[in-house]
Design a protein around this motif. Structure first.
Motif, PDB file in Angstrom:
ATOM      1  N   MET A   1       0.839  -1.199   0.000  1.00 48.58           N
ATOM      2  CA  MET A   1       0.000   0.000   0.000  1.00 48.58           C
ATOM      3  C   MET A   1       0.873   1.248   0.000  1.00 48.58           C
ATOM      4  N   LEU A   2       0.514   2.212  -0.835  1.00 49.94           N
ATOM      5  CA  LEU A   2       1.246   3.474  -0.895  1.00 49.94           C
ATOM      6  C   LEU A   2       0.809   4.350   0.272  1.00 49.94           C
ATOM      7  N   ILE A   3       1.724   4.615   1.175  1.00 45.92           N
ATOM      8  CA  ILE A   3       1.402   5.329   2.405  1.00 45.92           C
ATOM      9  C   ILE A   3       2.295   6.556   2.531  1.00 45.92           C
ATOM     10  N   PRO A   4       1.725   7.712   2.853  1.00 45.53           N
ATOM     11  CA  PRO A   4       2.546   8.919   3.061  1.00 45.53           C
ATOM     12  C   PRO A   4       3.396   8.791   4.314  1.00 45.53           C
ATOM     13  N   HIS A   5       4.475   9.583   4.373  1.00 45.03           N
ATOM     14  CA  HIS A   5       5.355   9.557   5.537  1.00 45.03           C
ATOM     15  C   HIS A   5       4.633  10.055   6.785  1.00 45.03           C
ATOM     16  N   ARG A   6       3.780  11.067   6.610  1.00 41.55           N
ATOM     17  CA  ARG A   6       3.084  11.659   7.743  1.00 41.55           C
ATOM     18  C   ARG A   6       1.689  11.066   7.890  1.00 41.55           C
ATOM     19  N   GLN A   7       1.279  10.819   9.117  1.00 37.41           N
ATOM     20  CA  GLN A   7      -0.045  10.299   9.393  1.00 37.41           C
ATOM     21  C   GLN A   7      -1.076  11.423   9.279  1.00 37.41           C
ATOM     22  N   PRO A   8      -2.355  11.064   9.059  1.00 39.54           N
ATOM     23  CA  PRO A   8      -3.388  12.105   8.991  1.00 39.54           C
ATOM     24  C   PRO A   8      -3.436  12.924  10.275  1.00 39.54           C
ATOM     25  N   GLY A   9      -3.707  14.213  10.139  1.00 39.40           N
ATOM     26  CA  GLY A   9      -3.776  15.088  11.302  1.00 39.40           C
ATOM     27  C   GLY A   9      -5.207  15.319  11.755  1.00 39.40           C
ATOM     28  N   ALA A  10      -5.348  15.898  12.950  1.00 37.36           N
ATOM     29  CA  ALA A  10      -6.675  16.204  13.480  1.00 37.36           C
ATOM     30  C   ALA A  10      -7.301  17.352  12.710  1.00 37.36           C
ATOM     31  N   VAL A  11      -8.616  17.285  12.535  1.00 41.20           N
ATOM     32  CA  VAL A  11      -9.332  18.355  11.843  1.00 41.20           C
ATOM     33  C   VAL A  11     -10.506  18.819  12.689  1.00 41.20           C
ATOM     34  N   ASN A  12     -10.771  20.093  12.590  1.00 40.59           N
ATOM     35  CA  ASN A  12     -11.888  20.717  13.280  1.00 40.59           C
ATOM     36  C   ASN A  12     -13.047  20.843  12.310  1.00 40.59           C
ATOM     37  N   LEU A  13     -14.178  20.200  12.602  1.00 37.34           N
ATOM     38  CA  LEU A  13     -15.278  20.153  11.656  1.00 37.34           C
ATOM     39  C   LEU A  13     -15.916  21.522  11.417  1.00 37.34           C
ATOM     40  N   ARG A  14     -16.013  22.337  12.446  1.00 36.87           N
ATOM     41  CA  ARG A  14     -16.613  23.651  12.248  1.00 36.87           C
ATOM     42  C   ARG A  14     -15.749  24.503  11.315  1.00 36.87           C
ATOM     43  N   LYS A  15     -14.437  24.352  11.434  1.00 38.42           N
ATOM     44  CA  LYS A  15     -13.530  25.110  10.575  1.00 38.42           C
ATOM     45  C   LYS A  15     -13.603  24.615   9.128  1.00 38.42           C
ATOM     46  N   GLU A  16     -13.628  23.286   8.940  1.00 44.65           N
ATOM     47  CA  GLU A  16     -13.623  22.728   7.596  1.00 44.65           C
ATOM     48  C   GLU A  16     -14.985  22.825   6.910  1.00 44.65           C
ATOM     49  N   ILE A  17     -16.071  22.790   7.723  1.00 44.62           N
ATOM     50  CA  ILE A  17     -17.420  22.840   7.149  1.00 44.62           C
ATOM     51  C   ILE A  17     -18.184  23.942   7.873  1.00 44.62           C
ATOM     52  N   PRO A  18     -17.969  25.193   7.506  1.00 46.47           N
ATOM     53  CA  PRO A  18     -18.549  26.329   8.246  1.00 46.47           C
ATOM     54  C   PRO A  18     -20.072  26.297   8.353  1.00 46.47           C
ATOM     55  N   LEU A  19     -20.758  25.702   7.358  1.00 43.81           N
ATOM     56  CA  LEU A  19     -22.224  25.722   7.355  1.00 43.81           C
ATOM     57  C   LEU A  19     -22.821  24.554   8.133  1.00 43.81           C
ATOM     58  N   ALA A  20     -21.987  23.714   8.720  1.00 43.47           N
ATOM     59  CA  ALA A  20     -22.484  22.569   9.490  1.00 43.47           C
ATOM     60  C   ALA A  20     -23.117  23.035  10.792  1.00 43.47           C
ATOM     61  N   SER A  21     -24.057  22.244  11.268  1.00 45.87           N
ATOM     62  CA  SER A  21     -24.625  22.473  12.595  1.00 45.87           C
ATOM     63  C   SER A  21     -24.308  21.253  13.457  1.00 45.87           C
ATOM     64  N   PHE A  22     -24.441  21.405  14.770  1.00 44.40           N
ATOM     65  CA  PHE A  22     -24.008  20.344  15.664  1.00 44.40           C
ATOM     66  C   PHE A  22     -25.088  20.010  16.682  1.00 44.40           C
ATOM     67  N   VAL A  23     -25.172  18.754  17.025  1.00 49.34           N
ATOM     68  CA  VAL A  23     -26.099  18.257  18.032  1.00 49.34           C
ATOM     69  C   VAL A  23     -25.280  17.588  19.137  1.00 49.34           C
ATOM     70  N   GLY A  24     -25.534  18.017  20.371  1.00 51.43           N
ATOM     71  CA  GLY A  24     -24.857  17.405  21.503  1.00 51.43           C
ATOM     72  C   GLY A  24     -23.471  17.931  21.769  1.00 51.43           C
ATOM     73  N   CYS A  25     -23.056  18.982  21.041  1.00 49.63           N
ATOM     74  CA  CYS A  25     -21.724  19.553  21.231  1.00 49.63           C
ATOM     75  C   CYS A  25     -21.618  20.846  20.429  1.00 49.63           C
ATOM     76  N   PRO A  26     -20.689  21.733  20.820  1.00 51.07           N
ATOM     77  CA  PRO A  26     -20.513  22.964  20.033  1.00 51.07           C
ATOM     78  C   PRO A  26     -19.625  22.760  18.811  1.00 51.07           C
ATOM     79  N   ASP A  27     -18.841  21.693  18.804  1.00 51.85           N
ATOM     80  CA  ASP A  27     -17.900  21.441  17.713  1.00 51.85           C
ATOM     81  C   ASP A  27     -17.378  20.017  17.847  1.00 51.85           C
TER      82      ASP A  27
END
Length: 505
Positions: free
Chosen positions: A1-27
């Motif tokens: 399997m072709l794998i990058p040197h760096r592992q995936p990083g953490a992402v903030n959903l509110r930042k990546e999807i500004p129009l999203a809404s949330f249930v049970g949490c602010p983000d």
């Protein structure tokens, strides 16, 4: 399997999807996202994607058992106590998150996406050759292989899911591979698999009858192909083939301005080729581009490959190559596995293996082989099971242009090979051709080659580069090229024995 040197990083959903809404949490912040329960791990985000047979929501109970921490869904789920991110299009959001986890690699690369009924694979291979010849390290994602510019592996899907695509592009980036040529199938476009991907060039090679079992109608098939435009970067360019009767349908309405570069066989296209020579060793043509004229040659045979070369050249021009670099790259283009691939074991007739599995592709393959053949042309072909049944008759009508036709099995999958052949045979009813029927593909190839005479051509169509045959739910080893070689060598041995016997007599 072709794998990058760096592992995936953490992402903030509110930042990546500004129009999203949330249930049970602010983000929600996650470092893993899964679209299949098999991929779920404790703490990951589960994306409830719609599928052709079931919906991701149906699998939430199993995802919960596997410890997911949050749900990505298109409406609030009242019976789920986990944090939820609500978005109008789950698949689009999922793609954006996959690419975000890998740092959006396509944003810092030169990416060309290619779609079309025929020519996708060859066009991407030619484009990669052009870029690499000009010292631009280039990766590939397509039907034959995934390649990160250094390593390669056999592909599993022509266009993989968003997470796999993001991972492959990240592996390219980590190897300083700054360009990529990507095949985008109609299924992938209809399903939104390229979401999160940004294209500098979108190429539509052509659209002919195919996959209507999935898309339902030609109009929906065209619409699926046109979705490639949605992934263009702001300065991206659309490349269209004016020889395709539907090409004007791909031009967006005025509210969305997209730069368009057209190519085709007539001088009303922005770039058009003037064919100088088509031979068994390749093709020579003169490219007309504005006031420029430059002669090109490519070691690929056939008029359709001239079209593929021009499509690749259009993409290369937008990615910064000069006409001189394009000339040099075309001349060095390697053969494409299973695309009119020649099988030469010293026999006095030609044998070609091609992936042609539509009527249009079969027609072009025969039209290419015939002028290079002094004798008869024989085609061996079948049709895939559990795929568009309506094209089977059309394939037969196209195959009728050969001098001899042998109908056989392709990848029958869950269908009866005999029934598939019956469907094909209906297409010969309006022709004078009397096809030979041989269900066993190996025997069919052996027969075609053993009956060939000097100057003849044998075209084995349908499976091309594939090294398996799908029967039922099994993938059985089968390689058209290897079987052709075996048949030629067996033929040699038989002839030598006959000659030896004749001398003794």
């Amino acid at each position: 399997m072709l794998i990058p040197h760096r592992q995936p990083g953490a992402v903030n959903l509110r930042k990546e999807i500004p129009l999203a809404s949330f249930v049970g949490c602010p983000d929600i912040t996650v470092s893993e996202v899964a679209a299949h329960t098999d991929d779920c791990t404790p703490g990951c985000l589960f994306a409830t994607l719609p599928g052709t047979q079931s919906h991701g929501r149906d699998h939430i109970p199993l995802a919960l058992q596997r410890g997911v921490a949050a749900i990505l869904t298109d409406y609030p789920l009242a019976d789920i106590s986990l944090p939820q991110c609500i978005v109008p299009d789950v698949r689009k959001a999922y793609g954006q998150l996959c690419h975000a986890m890998y740092g959006h690699p396509s944003r810092r690369m030169g990416i060309a996406g290619v779609t079309g009924t025929n020519g996708k694979t060859t066009t991407t291979w030619i484009l990669r050759s052009l870029l690499q010849s000009a010292s631009r390290s280039t990766g590939l994602i397509g039907t034959i292989e995934y390649n990160d510019g250094v390593h390669s592996e056999p592909s599993t899907l022509t266009t993989p899911d968003a997470m796999t695509t993001a991972r492959l592009l990240a592996a390219m980036r980590d190897h300083q591979t700054n360009y990529a040529a990507i095949e985008l199938s109609s299924h992938a476009l209809a399903q939104g698999r390229p979401e999160g991907l940004g294209l500098d060039v979108a190429v539509i090679t052509n659209v002919t009858h195919d996959h209507l079992d999935y898309h339902g109608s030609l109009e929906d098939y065209i619409a699926a192909k046109a979705r490639i435009i949605d992934y263009l970067k702001p300065e991206g360019i659309l490349v269209v083939n004016t020889e395709c009767p539907h090409w004007e349908q791909f031009i967006p309405e005025q509210e969305r301005r997209v730069r368009v570069l057209s190519f085709g066989a007539t001088d009303d296209a922005d770039i058009f080729p003037e064919i100088l020579e088509l031979s068994s060793s390749g093709s020579r043509f003169r490219m007309h581009y504005g006031v420029e004229r430059f002669d090109c040659e490519i070691p690929l045979i056939g008029k359709h490959n001239v079209s593929n070369a021009v499509a690749a050249a259009c993409a290369a021009l937008h990615l910064g190559l000069t006409t001189e670099e394009i000339q040099a790259g075309l001349a060095k283009c390697p053969p494409v596995p299973g695309r009119l691939e020649t099988v030469n074991c010293g026999q006095n007739f030609n044998v070609y293996v091609d992936y042609a599995h539509t009527d249009d592709a079969i027609q072009h393959a025969i039209q290419t082989v015939r002028p290079l053949t002094s004798g008869q042309t024989t085609i061996v072909f079948g049709a895939g099971g559990e795929r568009d049944r309506f094209k089977r008759r059309k394939m037969a009508a196209a195959a009728a242009a050969a001098d001899k036709v042998i109908v056989t099995s392709d990848n029958p999958r869950g269908e009866s090979p005999e029934q598939i052949i019956e469907d094909i045979l209906e297409g010969f009813e309006s022709t004078s051709v009397k096809p030979i029927i041989e269900v066993d593909r190996k025997k069919a190839i052996h027969r075609a080659i053993c009956e060939a005479k000097g100057g003849d051509a044998v075209l084995v169509a349908g499976k091309g580069h594939e090294r398996f045959q799908i029967v039922g739910n099994q993938r059985l080893p089968f390689d058209d090229v290897a079987v052709c070689r075996e048949a030629i060598q067996w033929n040699f041995r038989t002839l030598h024995r006959a000659e030896a016997t004749a001398k003794v007599a």
